[in-house]
Enzyme design. Structure first.
Site, PDB file in Angstrom:
ATOM      1  N   THR A  13       1.294  -4.215   4.361  1.00 28.38           N
ATOM      2  CA  THR A  13       1.056  -4.475   5.783  1.00 28.38           C
ATOM      3  C   THR A  13       0.459  -5.850   6.072  1.00 28.38           C
ATOM      4  O   THR A  13       0.578  -6.340   7.195  1.00 28.38           O
ATOM      5  CB  THR A  13       0.124  -3.407   6.380  1.00 28.38           C
ATOM      6  OG1 THR A  13      -1.133  -3.424   5.692  1.00 28.38           O
ATOM      7  CG2 THR A  13       0.747  -2.025   6.271  1.00 28.38           C
ATOM      8  N   ASP A  14      -0.153  -6.493   5.082  1.00 25.63           N
ATOM      9  CA  ASP A  14      -0.872  -7.740   5.377  1.00 25.63           C
ATOM     10  C   ASP A  14       0.047  -8.851   5.863  1.00 25.63           C
ATOM     11  O   ASP A  14      -0.335  -9.643   6.739  1.00 25.63           O
ATOM     12  CB  ASP A  14      -1.651  -8.216   4.145  1.00 25.63           C
ATOM     13  CG  ASP A  14      -2.912  -7.402   3.914  1.00 25.63           C
ATOM     14  OD1 ASP A  14      -3.285  -6.613   4.809  1.00 25.63           O
ATOM     15  OD2 ASP A  14      -3.534  -7.559   2.838  1.00 25.63           O
ATOM     16  N   GLU A  40       1.343 -27.679  28.664  1.00 27.21           N
ATOM     17  CA  GLU A  40       0.428 -28.297  29.605  1.00 27.21           C
ATOM     18  C   GLU A  40       0.765 -29.772  29.733  1.00 27.21           C
ATOM     19  O   GLU A  40       1.594 -30.299  28.967  1.00 27.21           O
ATOM     20  CB  GLU A  40      -1.018 -28.111  29.150  1.00 27.21           C
ATOM     21  CG  GLU A  40      -1.295 -28.603  27.751  1.00 27.21           C
ATOM     22  CD  GLU A  40      -2.693 -28.260  27.263  1.00 27.21           C
ATOM     23  OE1 GLU A  40      -3.230 -29.041  26.443  1.00 27.21           O
ATOM     24  OE2 GLU A  40      -3.257 -27.233  27.698  1.00 27.21           O
ATOM     25  N   LYS A  62      -0.339  -7.146  13.076  1.00 20.44           N
ATOM     26  CA  LYS A  62      -1.409  -6.304  12.545  1.00 20.44           C
ATOM     27  C   LYS A  62      -2.712  -6.698  13.228  1.00 20.44           C
ATOM     28  O   LYS A  62      -3.106  -7.864  13.203  1.00 20.44           O
ATOM     29  CB  LYS A  62      -1.523  -6.473  11.032  1.00 20.44           C
ATOM     30  CG  LYS A  62      -2.512  -5.500  10.379  1.00 20.44           C
ATOM     31  CD  LYS A  62      -2.498  -5.622   8.864  1.00 20.44           C
ATOM     32  CE  LYS A  62      -3.456  -4.615   8.237  1.00 20.44           C
ATOM     33  NZ  LYS A  62      -3.451  -4.680   6.756  1.00 20.44           N
ATOM     34  N   TYR A 114      -7.988   0.365  -4.208  1.00 22.07           N
ATOM     35  CA  TYR A 114      -6.752   0.837  -4.806  1.00 22.07           C
ATOM     36  C   TYR A 114      -5.941  -0.357  -5.281  1.00 22.07           C
ATOM     37  O   TYR A 114      -6.229  -1.505  -4.944  1.00 22.07           O
ATOM     38  CB  TYR A 114      -5.943   1.668  -3.801  1.00 22.07           C
ATOM     39  CG  TYR A 114      -5.495   0.884  -2.588  1.00 22.07           C
ATOM     40  CD1 TYR A 114      -4.252   0.255  -2.561  1.00 22.07           C
ATOM     41  CD2 TYR A 114      -6.325   0.743  -1.484  1.00 22.07           C
ATOM     42  CE1 TYR A 114      -3.841  -0.479  -1.458  1.00 22.07           C
ATOM     43  CE2 TYR A 114      -5.923   0.011  -0.372  1.00 22.07           C
ATOM     44  CZ  TYR A 114      -4.687  -0.584  -0.368  1.00 22.07           C
ATOM     45  OH  TYR A 114      -4.289  -1.326   0.721  1.00 22.07           O
ATOM     46  N   THR A 157       0.816  -1.209   0.000  1.00 22.77           N
ATOM     47  CA  THR A 157       0.000   0.000   0.000  1.00 22.77           C
ATOM     48  C   THR A 157       0.847   1.254   0.000  1.00 22.77           C
ATOM     49  O   THR A 157       0.449   2.284  -0.552  1.00 22.77           O
ATOM     50  CB  THR A 157      -0.933   0.003   1.224  1.00 22.77           C
ATOM     51  OG1 THR A 157      -1.753  -1.173   1.189  1.00 22.77           O
ATOM     52  CG2 THR A 157      -1.837   1.219   1.231  1.00 22.77           C
TER      53      THR A 157
END
Length: 325
Positions: A92-93, A281, A165, A26, A13
């Protein structure tokens, strides 16, 4: 002294174009690094920037092919005596995955900063220019060395291990866990929250250009063992469970995963929850499962891939590596 920084562009982006200042959609990765550096040339940044285009893609399309071009390009830049740091522009993804992979496989003696934007370059309130100026500030600071790969978004500096993110929109889309952020930055100031923690500059892992297949199983209500069996193929070398709560899963699925782990396929329990630790655990010892601790599923996958690529497949050894992140 003016710092010399190398900018390696992968698209996203931050290099996107909408064609309208208010358009809802976009195209990512439209601006070349040459045009972008010309765009930021008027900001008065106190650094000498040179650039190279590695890719120009939407980061949803990020792949090992791009990583295999990006990693040696970073090493080449860092190896130049007059290069003081590297900036990687990225969508950013999948930014957190690339940053974490670089953090695990790069030396820490010079700053490596990954930066992106949440709005395309021709949108109202484009955040890319400020984020980039902030990244220049961080990469130019000698105190950024010894902190591993860093991510700059929204006036915050994050460690690659912590960053994630957490929002689909808005410029404050990133947070850190377990550390929120390691610094605050503006184009004219930088404040660190503590001393560098990577005083040993050596990378934790040797780079592999052939990462093994590790799949992520997303747990949901009604998940059946048949879904797991359809997900795992002949080439699968490891499994990360994006479990509910603290890495939990349906009993029938657990039984099948335990059989796979017994057969030599490492299984890591992570959580689909946004924050929180997944601790070991009592059943993990019997099942031969690994607890992801603070790593989310996508980062757990990368760490497991690197371990497997280096020949580490024993659950106890894998657990020690996860405990040390």
């Amino acid at each position: 002294m003016t710092k010399k920084l190398t900018v390696l562009a992968t698209g996203g982006t931050i290099a996107g174009i909408a064609g309208s200042a208010i358009a809802p959609e976009y195209s990512a990765g439209e601006i070349s690094i040459e045009d972008y550096l010309e765009k930021v040339g008027g900001l008065g940044l106190e650094a000498e920037l040179s650039g190279r285009q590695i890719a120009n893609i939407d980061s949803a399309d990020m792949s090992p092919t791009v990583w295999n071009a990006l990693h040696p390009a970073i090493l080449e830049a860092l190896g130049q005596e007059d290069c003081h740091g590297v900036i990687v522009t990225h969508g950013t993804d999948t930014l957190e995955e690339t940053a974490f992979l670089l953090d695990l496989t790069l030396p820490a003696d010079k700053p490596v900063v990954v930066v992106g934007a949440m709005r395309p370059a021709d949108a109202v309130g484009y955040d890319g220019l400020r984020n980039f100026a902030n990244a220049v500030r961080v990469a130019s600071d000698p105190e950024a060395a010894g902190r591993g790969t860093l991510v700059v978004m929204g006036d915050r500096v994050f460690a690659a291990r912590d960053v994630r993110k957490v929002r689909t929109r808005g410029t404050e889309a990133f947070r850190g866990f377990p550390r929120e952020s390691v610094g605050l930055v503006t184009p004219s100031s930088l404040e660190w929250f503590g001393a560098p923690w990577r005083l040993d500059a050596a990378p934790a892992f040797v780079w592999s250009d052939d990462l093994p297949e590790v799949v992520i199983l997303y747990v949901h209500a009604g998940l059946c063992a048949e879904e797991l069996l359809r997900l795992v193929g002949e080439e699968t070398r490891g499994i990360v469970v994006a479990g509910v709560g603290e890495g939990n899963m349906p009993e029938r699925v657990r039984q099948e995963l335990a059989l796979m782990a017994l057969g030599g396929i490492p299984v890591v329990r992570a959580s689909r929850a946004d924050e929180g630790l997944v601790d070991r655990e009592g059943e993990d010892e019997v099942n031969r499962f690994v607890a992801a601790r603070a790593l989310n599923p996508q980062k757990a996958r990368i760490l497991l891939q690197l371990l497997l690529a280096g020949g580490v497949a024993d659950p106890a050894a894998i657990q020690r590596s996860f405990d040390g992140r």
